[in-house]
Write a protein that holds these residues in place. Structure first.
Motif, PDB file in Angstrom:
ATOM      1  N   SER A 626       0.800  -1.228   0.000  1.00 48.33           N
ATOM      2  CA  SER A 626       0.000   0.000   0.000  1.00 48.33           C
ATOM      3  C   SER A 626       0.828   1.271   0.000  1.00 48.33           C
ATOM      4  CB  SER A 626      -0.965  -0.019   1.196  1.00 48.33           C
ATOM      5  OG  SER A 626      -1.858  -1.104   1.076  1.00 48.33           O
ATOM      6  N   PRO A 627       1.859   1.415   0.835  1.00 51.31           N
ATOM      7  CA  PRO A 627       2.606   2.680   0.822  1.00 51.31           C
ATOM      8  C   PRO A 627       3.391   2.919  -0.458  1.00 51.31           C
ATOM      9  CG  PRO A 627       2.992   1.431   2.847  1.00 51.31           C
ATOM     10  CD  PRO A 627       2.339   0.508   1.885  1.00 51.31           C
ATOM     11  N   CYS A 628       3.581   1.871  -1.272  1.00 54.45           N
ATOM     12  CA  CYS A 628       4.410   2.009  -2.471  1.00 54.45           C
ATOM     13  C   CYS A 628       3.624   2.500  -3.679  1.00 54.45           C
ATOM     14  CB  CYS A 628       5.074   0.668  -2.801  1.00 54.45           C
ATOM     15  SG  CYS A 628       6.073   0.001  -1.463  1.00 54.45           S
ATOM     16  N   LEU A 629       2.306   2.424  -3.628  1.00 52.44           N
ATOM     17  CA  LEU A 629       1.470   2.916  -4.716  1.00 52.44           C
ATOM     18  C   LEU A 629       0.918   4.275  -4.327  1.00 52.44           C
ATOM     19  CD1 LEU A 629      -0.518  -0.258  -5.801  1.00 52.44           C
ATOM     20  CD2 LEU A 629       1.620   0.633  -6.699  1.00 52.44           C
ATOM     21  N   GLY A 630       1.145   5.258  -5.160  1.00 46.82           N
ATOM     22  CA  GLY A 630       0.745   6.618  -4.833  1.00 46.82           C
ATOM     23  C   GLY A 630      -0.377   7.113  -5.716  1.00 46.82           C
ATOM     24  N   LEU A 631      -0.928   8.251  -5.329  1.00 50.59           N
ATOM     25  CA  LEU A 631      -1.954   8.899  -6.120  1.00 50.59           C
ATOM     26  C   LEU A 631      -1.302   9.731  -7.213  1.00 50.59           C
ATOM     27  CD1 LEU A 631      -5.020   9.596  -6.413  1.00 50.59           C
ATOM     28  CD2 LEU A 631      -4.544  11.601  -5.010  1.00 50.59           C
ATOM     29  N   TRP A 632      -1.799   9.599  -8.418  1.00 52.37           N
ATOM     30  CA  TRP A 632      -1.278  10.351  -9.554  1.00 52.37           C
ATOM     31  C   TRP A 632      -1.760  11.800  -9.421  1.00 52.37           C
ATOM     32  CZ3 TRP A 632      -2.232   8.716 -15.359  1.00 52.37           C
ATOM     33  CH2 TRP A 632      -1.391   9.464 -16.179  1.00 52.37           C
TER      34      TRP A 632
END
Length: 724
Positions: A626-632
Motif C-alpha cells: 500500500s505505501p508504495c502505490l501513490g496517487l497520480w
C-alpha cells in the motif's frame, strides 16, 4: 432584453435572440473570427460569446485570474485571453485544443454560483439568480472556474449559461457528437485530415508488413501473419491480420473461430527474450461439438511452437468493469471537490476516503497479475495464454503491462504508442462503449484504459530512469481520451473504424498543440548493461522437466487443472483429465503458488522487486504494498479546488494533499539536515579501508550509523566516503 424577471428565469424557456440565431446557423466568417480572436476548425460554429470574463488559474499556471473572452461552440468551450488572440504556435496541430479550452464531451457537470447560492445547471434547470461564476467539472479531472465581471452584460451571462447547458448535456443523447456528424464530413475538414502525416517511426499494426516487422523485432520463429479475417467475416471484433502458428493453414483456421466467444481465437501478442510466447484469447464455447480435426487445430493454436501451455485466467481475480467504474466515480468525486455536494470528505479523512474508493486496490491488482505473468514468461520455453470471457478489457490491461515491464522498446515513445495500437486499438477494446460519449450505455461505461495508464504511471514513478516517455506524456494521453476528434476513441473495433472513420486520424498526441510541450514527452532512458539474473522468489513456475503437451491453469495465484479447461480432452491425455485428477510428471514438478491473500505468498511475490533490473531480460517488478502505490496527483488534482467556491479573487489555502505534501517535504529536509550534521561531526569515529594507494572508496550505509544518528529515518541510503 430577455422576457421575464432579470433575476429569475428558466433555462429551457429562453428564446435565442437574432444574434445567437445568426451564430448558430451561419457561424462566424473568417474576418469575424479573426476579430473575435478565436481560431475555429473547419465547420466549427460559435454558439455564444461572453466578454469581460476571468479564468481562475491553478497553481501550476501561476495562480491568480486571467481576463479574456469566453466562447461556446458546438465542439468546445474556449477561453481567449484579452492580451491577444489564441496563443498558438505556427507549427501547432490545428486539431489540438488550446491550454484554456475544454471539449464539451469532457464536461461532466456545470455549477452556477451566485452571491448566496449555487446550482447544478442542466437543460431543464430553473435558475432564480444571475450566475456570477461558472464552475466546470470535467471527466479528465480538470476543474475550470470562470468569473463574470460586474460589467459583463447580464444577457450574455444568461445566454452563456443556457447555451453551455444545452451543449454539454443535450436533450437528445445522439447530438452530443454533432460536431463530428457535421464538421468532420465537410470538404475543408477532409482536406485538412488528408494532409496530416503519420509518425514514420511508429508501428501502426495495420498491415502484414507491420506484423512481420514485430515478429522480426522480437526474434519470433514458427509464427506467421494470417489474413483470413481480412473482411472481418470470421470475427468482427478482431483485426484484419492475426499471428498464428505456421503449421495451421488458413483453411484449418477458419474452423476454429466458432469454438471461442465472438470468434476471438488464441493469437500471438509478443515473445519474451527467454523464448516464451504470450497469447490472448476469449473463453471457449463449450456447447460446440469438437471434431477430431478441430481438436488438432485448437491444440496447435494453444501450444504454438512450445510443448507446454499455461492458461492464465484473468477474469477470476481482476476487478469487473462495474467495479472499475464505481471506483473511478468515487475517485473523481473526491479529487474534484464538488462544492455543490455535501458529501465532500473533510481534510482529516481525505486519505482514508481515497482508500475507500478502491481505485488504488484495482491498480495494485492489475500490476500484481502482470507481475505474475512476467515471472511466468521469464522462465522460458512456455506458451502463456491470457484468457478472459470476452478478451476485450482486462486482457488488454495485463498484456500491455507485461510488455511494458519486460520489453524496453515498449517504454520508448514510439514503442508505447505502437503497444497501445496493437493491444488496445487493433485488439478491439470498446473505447466508445467504455467512454459512453452518447450517454446511452451507462451500464457499459468503465475507464479501463485510464486504469491502464495509471498502472503505467506507477511503474514510471518507481523506475523513472527506465522510461523514455515522461509523466507529462501519460497525462496528455489521459486527456486525449476525452477529445472525440480521433478514431482511436470513437469506435469499438477496427471494423467500425474502417467503415465510419472518414479518414479520421489516430491520436497519441496531447490536446495542447504547443510543440514546446511535445518536447517534454521524452527523456533519456537507462540501458541495462549487466545480463546477470536478479535473485528473487516470485514464483516457482514451469521448468524443463515437464512432460510434453501439458496444459495448466493459473488462477488466483495457484496452479490447477479443472475439468473444463480443455473440454475435448479425454482421461490421461497430457496430464489433464476430465475428472480433474492430475496425472503426468509435468504437473508433479510444479508447486502450488501461495494464494494472493497469504502474507508469505505476497512476500515471495515482492521479494527482490525493489531492485532495478540487472539485465535486459529482467522485468520491472514494482512494489505493490500500500505505501508504495501513490496517487497520480498531477493528473487527478490539478484544479483550483478550494478557490473555486469564492465568487471573487481571494487568497485561499491549498488542497489538503498539497498541504500534507509540503509538511512531508519540510520534515524530509529537516531529517536530511540532521543527517548531514551527524555524519560530519561523527565521521572521525569510523575507520576507512584503503588500498596501498589510500584511495579505495569505502561504502557505509545508514543502517551502520543508526546508533549514532537517532534522528535518521533509516531508509538504507548509501553514502560514499572516499578515503585519502
Amino acid at each position: 432584453m430577455l422576457p421575464g424577471s432579470r433575476t429569475s428565469f428558466k433555462v429551457r424557456s429562453i428564446v435565442p435572440d437574432k444574434k445567437e440565431r445568426t451564430l448558430n446557423h451561419r457561424g462566424l466568417n473568417t474576418g469575424e473570427r479573426e476579430l473575435a480572436g478565436l481560431s475555429c476548425l473547419p465547420g466549427e460554429r460559435v454558439l455564444q460569446r461572453a466578454v469581460l470574463v476571468r479564468k481562475k488559474l491553478c497553481s501550476r499556471e501561476g495562480g491568480g485570474w486571467l481576463a479574456g473572452t469566453l466562447f461556446c461552440t458546438h465542439f468546445r468551450l474556449a477561453f481567449v485571453p484579452q492580451d491577444g488572440q489564441e496563443q498558438r504556435d505556427g507549427d501547432a496541430d490545428p486539431l489540438l485544443l488550446g491550454e484554456h479550452d475544454v471539449a464539451l464531451t469532457s464536461i461532466e457537470k456545470v455549477v452556477a454560483v451566485g452571491p448566496f447560492r449555487l446550482k447544478h445547471v442542466t437543460p431543464s434547470s430553473a435558475l432564480r439568480f444571475t450566475p456570477e461564476q461558472l464552475i466546470l467539472y470535467c471527466r479528465n479531472m480538470r476543474v475550470l472556474c470562470f468569473l463574470f465581471d460586474r460589467l459583463t452584460p447580464e444577457a450574455q451571462v444568461l445566454q452563456m449559461t443556457y447555451t453551455l447547458a444545452r451543449a454539454y448535456q443535450p436533450l437528445r443523447p445522439s447530438s452530443i457528437l454533432s460536431f463530428q456528424n457535421a464538421a468532420l464530413g465537410s470538404i475543408e475538414m477532409k482536406q485538412l485530415l488528408s494532409n496530416r502525416r503519420r509518425d514514420p517511426n511508429m508501428n501502426w499494426f495495420e498491415g502484414v508488413a507491420d506484423w512481420e516487422a514485430e515478429l522480426e523485432r522480437t526474434g519470433t520463429m514458427g509464427w506467421r501473419v494470417s489474413s483470413v479475417n481480412d473482411r472481418f467475416e470470421m470475427a468482427t471484433s478482431l483485426p484484419r491480420y492475426n499471428v498464428v502458428p505456421q503449421r495451421v493453414l488458413d483453411t484449418e483456421l477458419k474452423r476454429t473461430f466458432a469454438h471461442f466467444h465472438e470468434g476471438r481465437i488464441p493469437r500471438w501478442c509478443w515473445r519474451h527474450p527467454s523464448g516464451s510466447d504470450l497469447l490472448r484469447m476469449a473463453a471457449f464455447q463449450n456447447n460446440i461439438y469438437h471434431e477430431k480435426d478441430d481438436i488438432r487445430n485448437l491444440e496447435a493454436l494453444l501450444f504454438g511452437v512450445q510443448q507446454r501451455s499455461l492458461v492464465v485466467e484473468v477474469g477470476d481475480d481482476m476487478p469487473s468493469t462495474g467495479e472499475i467504474q464505481l471506483a473511478h466515480t468515487r475517485l473523481r468525486a473526491l479529487c474534484l471537490g464538488d462544492i455543490s455536494s455535501s458529501l465532500s470528505a473533510p481534510d482529516e479523512k481525505w486519505l482514508s476516503t481515497l482508500e475507500a474508493t478502491h481505485w488504488l486496490d484495482h491498480v495494485r491488482c492489475c500490476l500484481k497479475k502482470a507481475t505474475e505473468v512476467s515471472c511466468l514468461l521469464r522462465d522460458g520455453h512456455l506458451t502463456v495464454i491470457l484468457q478472459e470471457p470476452e478478451d476485450r478489457d482486462m486482457n488488454c490491461v495485463v498484456s500491455a503491462l507485461v510488455q511494458v515491464m519486460c520489453d524496453p522498446h515498449c517504454r520508448t515513445l514510439q514503442g508505447f504508442q505502437g503497444l497501445v495500437q496493437k493491444e488496445w486499438v487493433g485488439a478491439g477494446h470498446r473505447f466508445l462503449s467504455r467512454a459512453n460519449y452518447y450517454h446511452d450505455r451507462d451500464r457499459e461505461e468503465a475507464p479501463v484504459f485510464l486504469l491502464f495508464l495509471d498502472c503505467v504511471w506507477q511503474l514510471w514513478a518507481q523506475f523513472p530512469s527506465y522510461f523514455q516517455l515522461t509523466e507529462e506524456y501519460l497525462q496528455a494521453l489521459h486527456d486525449s481520451t476525452h477529445l472525440p476528434l480521433y478514431c482511436t476513441y470513437l469506435y469499438d473495433c477496427q471494423r467500425e473504424r474502417s467503415r465510419r472513420s472518414q479518414h479520421l486520424p489516430q491520436s497519441y498526441t496531447p490536446i495542447d498543440g504547443c510543440p514546446e510541450r511535445r518536447g517534454r514527452f521524452t527523456k533519456p532512458m537507462a540501458t541495462p548493461t549487466s545480463a546477470q539474473p536478479m535473485l528473487n522468489g516470485n514464483l516457482s513456475t514451469c521448468q524443463g522437466d515437464g512432460a510434453p503437451d501439458c496444459v495448466f491453469l493459473f488462477s488466483r495465484g495457484a496452479f490447477s487443472s479443472p475439468s473444463l479447461l480443455l473440454p475435448w480432452r479425454a482421461t490421461g491425455s497430457g496430464g489433464v483429465t476430465v475428472g480433474g485428477a492430475i496425472s503426468g510428471a509435468g504437473w508433479r514438478s510444479h508447486r502450488h503458488a501461495p494464494p494472493p491473500e497469504s502474507p508469505a505468498g505476497l512476500e515471495r511475490l515482492l521479494r527482490g522487486a525493489s531492485t532495478p533490473p540487472s539485465g535486459p531480460q529482467e522485468p520491472l517488478l514494482p512494489l505493490l504494498l500500500s505505501p508504495c502505490l501513490g496517487l497520480w496527483r498531477t493528473c487527478y488534482i490539478r484544479g483550483p479546488l478550494q478557490a473555486q467556491a469564492f465568487p471573487h479573487p481571494a487568497p485561499v489555502p491549498g488542497h489538503p494533499m498539497d498541504v500534507l505534501a509540503r509538511e512531508v517535504e519540510q520534515l524530509r529536509e529537516r531529517l536530511e539536515s540532521a543527517r548531514a550534521v551527524t555524519i560530519e561531526t561523527e565521521s572521525h569515529d569510523y575507520d576507512y579501508d584503503c588500498d596501498s594507494n589510500g584511495s579505495t572508496p569505502y561504502l557505509v550505509t545508514l543502517e551502520t550509523l543508526e546508533d549514532s544518528m537517532p534522528n535518521s529515518d533509516q531508509t538504507g541510503d548509501t553514502i560514499l566516503f572516499s578515503a585519502t
